[in-house]
Design a protein around this motif. Structure first.
Motif, PDB file in Angstrom:
ATOM      1  N   LEU A 322      39.061  -6.493   9.526  1.00 25.03           N
ATOM      2  CA  LEU A 322      38.456  -6.816   8.232  1.00 25.03           C
ATOM      3  C   LEU A 322      37.755  -5.588   7.655  1.00 25.03           C
ATOM      4  O   LEU A 322      37.099  -4.841   8.374  1.00 25.03           O
ATOM      5  CB  LEU A 322      37.459  -7.974   8.364  1.00 25.03           C
ATOM      6  CG  LEU A 322      36.936  -8.440   7.002  1.00 25.03           C
ATOM      7  CD1 LEU A 322      37.977  -9.267   6.276  1.00 25.03           C
ATOM      8  CD2 LEU A 322      35.643  -9.214   7.125  1.00 25.03           C
ATOM      9  N   GLU A 323      37.851  -5.470   6.330  1.00 29.79           N
ATOM     10  CA  GLU A 323      37.405  -4.264   5.623  1.00 29.79           C
ATOM     11  C   GLU A 323      35.908  -4.217   5.338  1.00 29.79           C
ATOM     12  O   GLU A 323      35.491  -3.621   4.343  1.00 29.79           O
ATOM     13  CB  GLU A 323      38.165  -4.160   4.306  1.00 29.79           C
ATOM     14  CG  GLU A 323      37.918  -5.302   3.295  1.00 29.79           C
ATOM     15  CD  GLU A 323      38.917  -6.447   3.389  1.00 29.79           C
ATOM     16  OE1 GLU A 323      39.523  -6.627   4.462  1.00 29.79           O
ATOM     17  OE2 GLU A 323      39.081  -7.167   2.384  1.00 29.79           O
ATOM     18  N   SER A 324      35.066  -4.800   6.172  1.00 27.57           N
ATOM     19  CA  SER A 324      33.614  -4.795   5.964  1.00 27.57           C
ATOM     20  C   SER A 324      33.165  -3.485   5.308  1.00 27.57           C
ATOM     21  O   SER A 324      33.628  -2.407   5.689  1.00 27.57           O
ATOM     22  CB  SER A 324      32.906  -4.967   7.309  1.00 27.57           C
ATOM     23  OG  SER A 324      33.391  -6.120   7.968  1.00 27.57           O
ATOM     24  N   ALA A 340      44.663   2.596   7.511  1.00 29.45           N
ATOM     25  CA  ALA A 340      44.851   2.965   6.098  1.00 29.45           C
ATOM     26  C   ALA A 340      44.572   1.761   5.187  1.00 29.45           C
ATOM     27  O   ALA A 340      43.940   1.892   4.134  1.00 29.45           O
ATOM     28  CB  ALA A 340      46.269   3.486   5.879  1.00 29.45           C
ATOM     29  N   HIS A 341      45.031   0.592   5.604  1.00 31.32           N
ATOM     30  CA  HIS A 341      44.836  -0.638   4.834  1.00 31.32           C
ATOM     31  C   HIS A 341      43.336  -0.907   4.622  1.00 31.32           C
ATOM     32  O   HIS A 341      42.885  -1.133   3.491  1.00 31.32           O
ATOM     33  CB  HIS A 341      45.499  -1.792   5.599  1.00 31.32           C
ATOM     34  CG  HIS A 341      45.352  -3.141   4.985  1.00 31.32           C
ATOM     35  ND1 HIS A 341      46.395  -3.806   4.380  1.00 31.32           N
ATOM     36  CD2 HIS A 341      44.289  -3.972   4.884  1.00 31.32           C
ATOM     37  CE1 HIS A 341      45.985  -4.970   3.944  1.00 31.32           C
ATOM     38  NE2 HIS A 341      44.699  -5.109   4.239  1.00 31.32           N
ATOM     39  N   GLU A 342      42.566  -0.858   5.698  1.00 32.14           N
ATOM     40  CA  GLU A 342      41.141  -1.201   5.590  1.00 32.14           C
ATOM     41  C   GLU A 342      40.351  -0.116   4.861  1.00 32.14           C
ATOM     42  O   GLU A 342      39.370  -0.421   4.166  1.00 32.14           O
ATOM     43  CB  GLU A 342      40.539  -1.464   6.973  1.00 32.14           C
ATOM     44  CG  GLU A 342      41.300  -2.474   7.849  1.00 32.14           C
ATOM     45  CD  GLU A 342      41.508  -3.843   7.212  1.00 32.14           C
ATOM     46  OE1 GLU A 342      40.879  -4.132   6.184  1.00 32.14           O
ATOM     47  OE2 GLU A 342      42.336  -4.614   7.750  1.00 32.14           O
ATOM     48  N   ALA A 344      41.634   1.727   2.402  1.00 29.30           N
ATOM     49  CA  ALA A 344      41.979   1.538   0.981  1.00 29.30           C
ATOM     50  C   ALA A 344      41.202   0.368   0.370  1.00 29.30           C
ATOM     51  O   ALA A 344      40.867   0.380  -0.821  1.00 29.30           O
ATOM     52  CB  ALA A 344      43.484   1.299   0.841  1.00 29.30           C
ATOM     53  N   HIS A 345      40.896  -0.643   1.186  1.00 27.85           N
ATOM     54  CA  HIS A 345      40.097  -1.776   0.691  1.00 27.85           C
ATOM     55  C   HIS A 345      38.712  -1.342   0.185  1.00 27.85           C
ATOM     56  O   HIS A 345      38.092  -2.074  -0.588  1.00 27.85           O
ATOM     57  CB  HIS A 345      39.877  -2.791   1.809  1.00 27.85           C
ATOM     58  CG  HIS A 345      40.858  -3.912   1.853  1.00 27.85           C
ATOM     59  ND1 HIS A 345      41.208  -4.651   0.731  1.00 27.85           N
ATOM     60  CD2 HIS A 345      41.531  -4.473   2.894  1.00 27.85           C
ATOM     61  CE1 HIS A 345      42.069  -5.604   1.101  1.00 27.85           C
ATOM     62  NE2 HIS A 345      42.285  -5.512   2.394  1.00 27.85           N
ATOM     63  N   GLN A 346      38.227  -0.202   0.642  1.00 28.77           N
ATOM     64  CA  GLN A 346      36.901   0.207   0.179  1.00 28.77           C
ATOM     65  C   GLN A 346      36.912   0.360  -1.344  1.00 28.77           C
ATOM     66  O   GLN A 346      35.916   0.076  -2.009  1.00 28.77           O
ATOM     67  CB  GLN A 346      36.453   1.509   0.860  1.00 28.77           C
ATOM     68  CG  GLN A 346      36.483   1.440   2.400  1.00 28.77           C
ATOM     69  CD  GLN A 346      35.655   0.300   2.983  1.00 28.77           C
ATOM     70  OE1 GLN A 346      34.515   0.061   2.548  1.00 28.77           O
ATOM     71  NE2 GLN A 346      36.208  -0.431   3.945  1.00 28.77           N
ATOM     72  N   ASN A 363      43.033  -7.984  -3.771  1.00 29.36           N
ATOM     73  CA  ASN A 363      42.563  -7.253  -2.591  1.00 29.36           C
ATOM     74  C   ASN A 363      43.744  -6.831  -1.717  1.00 29.36           C
ATOM     75  O   ASN A 363      43.929  -5.667  -1.403  1.00 29.36           O
ATOM     76  CB  ASN A 363      41.632  -8.128  -1.741  1.00 29.36           C
ATOM     77  CG  ASN A 363      40.291  -8.410  -2.399  1.00 29.36           C
ATOM     78  OD1 ASN A 363      40.101  -8.153  -3.577  1.00 29.36           O
ATOM     79  ND2 ASN A 363      39.373  -8.959  -1.620  1.00 29.36           N
ATOM     80  N   GLU A 364      44.543  -7.831  -1.313  1.00 31.63           N
ATOM     81  CA  GLU A 364      45.519  -7.585  -0.243  1.00 31.63           C
ATOM     82  C   GLU A 364      46.791  -6.890  -0.717  1.00 31.63           C
ATOM     83  O   GLU A 364      47.361  -6.083   0.003  1.00 31.63           O
ATOM     84  CB  GLU A 364      45.850  -8.891   0.477  1.00 31.63           C
ATOM     85  CG  GLU A 364      44.643  -9.561   1.129  1.00 31.63           C
ATOM     86  CD  GLU A 364      43.857  -8.652   2.059  1.00 31.63           C
ATOM     87  OE1 GLU A 364      44.392  -7.602   2.477  1.00 31.63           O
ATOM     88  OE2 GLU A 364      42.702  -8.977   2.355  1.00 31.63           O
ATOM     89  N   GLY A 365      47.248  -7.215  -1.911  1.00 27.31           N
ATOM     90  CA  GLY A 365      48.433  -6.530  -2.427  1.00 27.31           C
ATOM     91  C   GLY A 365      48.159  -5.033  -2.592  1.00 27.31           C
ATOM     92  O   GLY A 365      48.998  -4.194  -2.258  1.00 27.31           O
ATOM     93  N   VAL A 418      51.225 -12.788   0.149  1.00 31.08           N
ATOM     94  CA  VAL A 418      50.118 -12.208  -0.617  1.00 31.08           C
ATOM     95  C   VAL A 418      50.102 -10.696  -0.416  1.00 31.08           C
ATOM     96  O   VAL A 418      49.874  -9.935  -1.360  1.00 31.08           O
ATOM     97  CB  VAL A 418      48.784 -12.838  -0.178  1.00 31.08           C
ATOM     98  CG1 VAL A 418      47.597 -12.078  -0.748  1.00 31.08           C
ATOM     99  CG2 VAL A 418      48.729 -14.308  -0.590  1.00 31.08           C
ATOM    100  N   TYR A 419      50.412 -10.281   0.807  1.00 29.47           N
ATOM    101  CA  TYR A 419      50.411  -8.858   1.148  1.00 29.47           C
ATOM    102  C   TYR A 419      51.712  -8.197   0.688  1.00 29.47           C
ATOM    103  O   TYR A 419      51.706  -7.241  -0.092  1.00 29.47           O
ATOM    104  CB  TYR A 419      50.269  -8.680   2.664  1.00 29.47           C
ATOM    105  CG  TYR A 419      48.942  -9.141   3.198  1.00 29.47           C
ATOM    106  CD1 TYR A 419      48.621 -10.498   3.276  1.00 29.47           C
ATOM    107  CD2 TYR A 419      47.993  -8.234   3.643  1.00 29.47           C
ATOM    108  CE1 TYR A 419      47.399 -10.924   3.766  1.00 29.47           C
ATOM    109  CE2 TYR A 419      46.764  -8.655   4.135  1.00 29.47           C
ATOM    110  CZ  TYR A 419      46.478  -9.996   4.197  1.00 29.47           C
ATOM    111  OH  TYR A 419      45.263 -10.404   4.676  1.00 29.47           O
ATOM    112  N   ASP A 420      52.850  -8.699   1.206  1.00 26.26           N
ATOM    113  CA  ASP A 420      54.125  -8.008   0.994  1.00 26.26           C
ATOM    114  C   ASP A 420      54.621  -8.155  -0.440  1.00 26.26           C
ATOM    115  O   ASP A 420      54.968  -7.171  -1.096  1.00 26.26           O
ATOM    116  CB  ASP A 420      55.176  -8.549   1.963  1.00 26.26           C
ATOM    117  CG  ASP A 420      54.846  -8.182   3.405  1.00 26.26           C
ATOM    118  OD1 ASP A 420      54.163  -7.165   3.616  1.00 26.26           O
ATOM    119  OD2 ASP A 420      55.272  -8.913   4.324  1.00 26.26           O
TER     120      ASP A 420
HETATM  121 ZN   LIG Z   1      43.355  -6.546   3.775  1.00 24.65          ZN
END
Ligand SMILES: [Zn+2]
Length: 488
Positions: A322-324, A340-342, A344-346, A363-365, A418-420
């Motif tokens: 999780l991108e806390s 990289a995913h988490e 980028a969430h910042q 968020n997720e896309g 939601v992601y892909d």
């Molecule tokens: Zn995510």
């Protein structure tokens, strides 16, 4: 949306013309205008600070999110959470003292906070004892005196108990999750009230001061910068400060046996905490963190916060990362693309945050597409290759369902689509508008919404403005229409 905006403008013109036609005499005569503009008797001067009569009402118990209607509360905005926590892993008891500084948005007779479990004591508003009741996760507080709209007030309370682990509609767990040496603390979408009283809605961002006291030898992590540590009587307190606005679901207090490495990344302090059992596996990936922050800063805009970092724990029962804010939580040594995913969430998720949970693809896309960008940047594959691989999936593949912005149930929040399909939407947009416009859209989405909240409609409007294209059909096909998008 270009077409719809035009439609609204045309409708407004028609409405205005129609109204004028209905009242032509009044509009032209206007015999009262002179009196209004030059009153014979000036109205008595009212001091601008005159408080006026108070009409206190109860703050709403929820903010009406389509998936979590009771999450968050009406009638106030939190400015800061100041939390003093004490955790004893051997008993699992968490003792907390919370001081919440808020501002009323209406005259309040009472208001709610979200909190699950715990025994409460010493509930006060502006220092005066307040009456409270519990109803599920609603903590209903009636202050001794009503609170006037637009004034600041301070809620303080003490609480203690064994935090309950929250099970989400999709069956995953979150909140304060005990580990063998501490706790893994994650709050998306609704786990935060399991460890602190909150206005648990992503719309109410606030700053945080979190001090966590743990047995000597353990490390307690939270968001932002480390303000200090001190030890006394066999226990150590770790004091953290998050000075950027943060949604409740991004707060963390993960603690345990960690090796904490401090450095500087992108001009801000970096704190990377790693469970000793995960050090060997995570070291080569964590070594890429500075390069990821630099790369995403160059593509999205300046890094949003005043600290970076990561928390790599040994909590495999959680099953996700999780991108806390400033310190993403990993339940095990992350792979390169998970990191990289988490990171980028910042930008997308933490600084630019959804307004309602059904917009989770914002968020997720974006974070999933950032993985593709990182792969492209490092020469491992191109985003087009990933897109082509996914697009080869048959029409009955789970990849397409549900459409990313067409979720109807909270159990769908973290669906693969939601992601892909969310990431594919962004890539299809890139192909449609071209690289210069696409990357300008990404940068502006961040620059214009930094520390704020966004909607899918807002993103579509920005993409249409920047590209000067009508993209309604494009986004409908990719985001809300069931089944495999045929073309775009
Ligand atoms: Zn995510």
């Amino acid at each position: 949306m270009v077409a719809r905006r035009t439609g609204i403008r045309a409708a407004l013109v028609a409405l205005t013309v129609g109204m004028a036609a209905l009242v032509p005499a009044a509009a032209s005569a206007a015999p009262w205008r002179a009196d209004v503009r030059h009153p014979h008797h000036p109205r008595p001067w009212v001091p601008p600070w005159h408080p006026g009569p108070l009409s206190p009402q109860a703050g709403a118990p929820g903010l009406g999110d389509p998936f979590f209607p009771l999450a968050g509360n009406g009638g106030y905005d939190v400015g800061n959470y100041s939390l003093k926590l004490d955790y004893e892993p051997s008993t699992g008891v968490l003792a907390g003292a919370a001081v919440i500084t808020a501002r009323a948005t209406q005259d309040l007779s009472r208001f709610d906070l979200d909190l699950r479990g715990f025994t409460l004591a010493n509930v006060r508003v502006d220092g005066r004892p307040a009456v409270f009741t519990r109803d599920g996760q609603e903590l209903v507080i009636t202050p001794a005196r009503p609170i006037r709209a637009r004034t600041a007030f301070v809620v303080s309370l003490s609480y203690a108990g064994v935090p309950e682990v929250v099970t989400d509609p999709d069956g995953s767990i979150e909140g304060w999750v005990p580990t063998v040496d501490g706790a893994f603390v994650v709050g998306e979408p609704q786990g935060s009230p399991s460890w602190f009283p909150a206005n648990d809605n992503p719309r109410d961002k606030a700053t945080y001061d979190v001090a966590i006291t743990v047995p000597l030898g353990l490390t307690a992590m939270s968001n932002g910068v480390l303000a200090g540590t001190w030890s006394r009587g066999g226990r150590t307190t770790w004091a953290w400060r998050e000075s950027s606005p943060m949604a409740t679901y991004l707060a963390t207090a993960t603690l345990g046996r960690f090796t904490l490495t401090r450095s500087r990344v992108a001009g801000v302090p970096s704190y990377v905490a790693v469970d000793p059992s995960q050090e060997a596996a995570s070291a080569p990936v964590l070594a890429k963190l500075p390069a990821m922050v630099d790369y995403f800063s160059s593509v999205f805009g300046r890094y949003p916060f005043d600290a970076v970092g990561a928390i790599v724990d040994d909590a495999p029962e959680v099953g996700y990362a999780l991108e806390s804010q400033t310190k993403p939580n990993f339940d095990r040594a992350p792979g390169e693309f998970t990191l990289a995913h988490e990171i980028a969430h910042q930008w997308y998720g933490n600084s630019v945050t959804l307004t309602v949970w059904p917009d989770i693809w914002l968020n997720e896309g974006f974070a999933a597409y950032s993985e593709w960008l990182w792969g492209e940047h490092t020469g491992q594959f191109t985003a087009q290759e990933v897109f082509d691989d996914l697009y080869a999936e048959p029409a009955d593949s789970g990849l397409w369902s549900p459409p990313p912005a067409g979720l109807t149930d909270p159990a769908q929040l973290f669906s693969g689509s939601v992601y892909d399909r969310g990431a594919m939407t962004l890539h299809a947009l890139r192909v449609t508008v071209g690289d210069p416009v696409f990357f300008r859209i990404l940068k502006r989405w961040y620059a214009q919404n930094r520390d704020g909240n966004v909607t899918t409609a807002g993103f579509i409007a920005l993409a249409e403005r920047e590209s000067r294209q009508d993209l309604d059909a494009f986004f409908a096909a990719w985001l809300t229409t069931p089944g495999k998008p045929a073309s775009w």
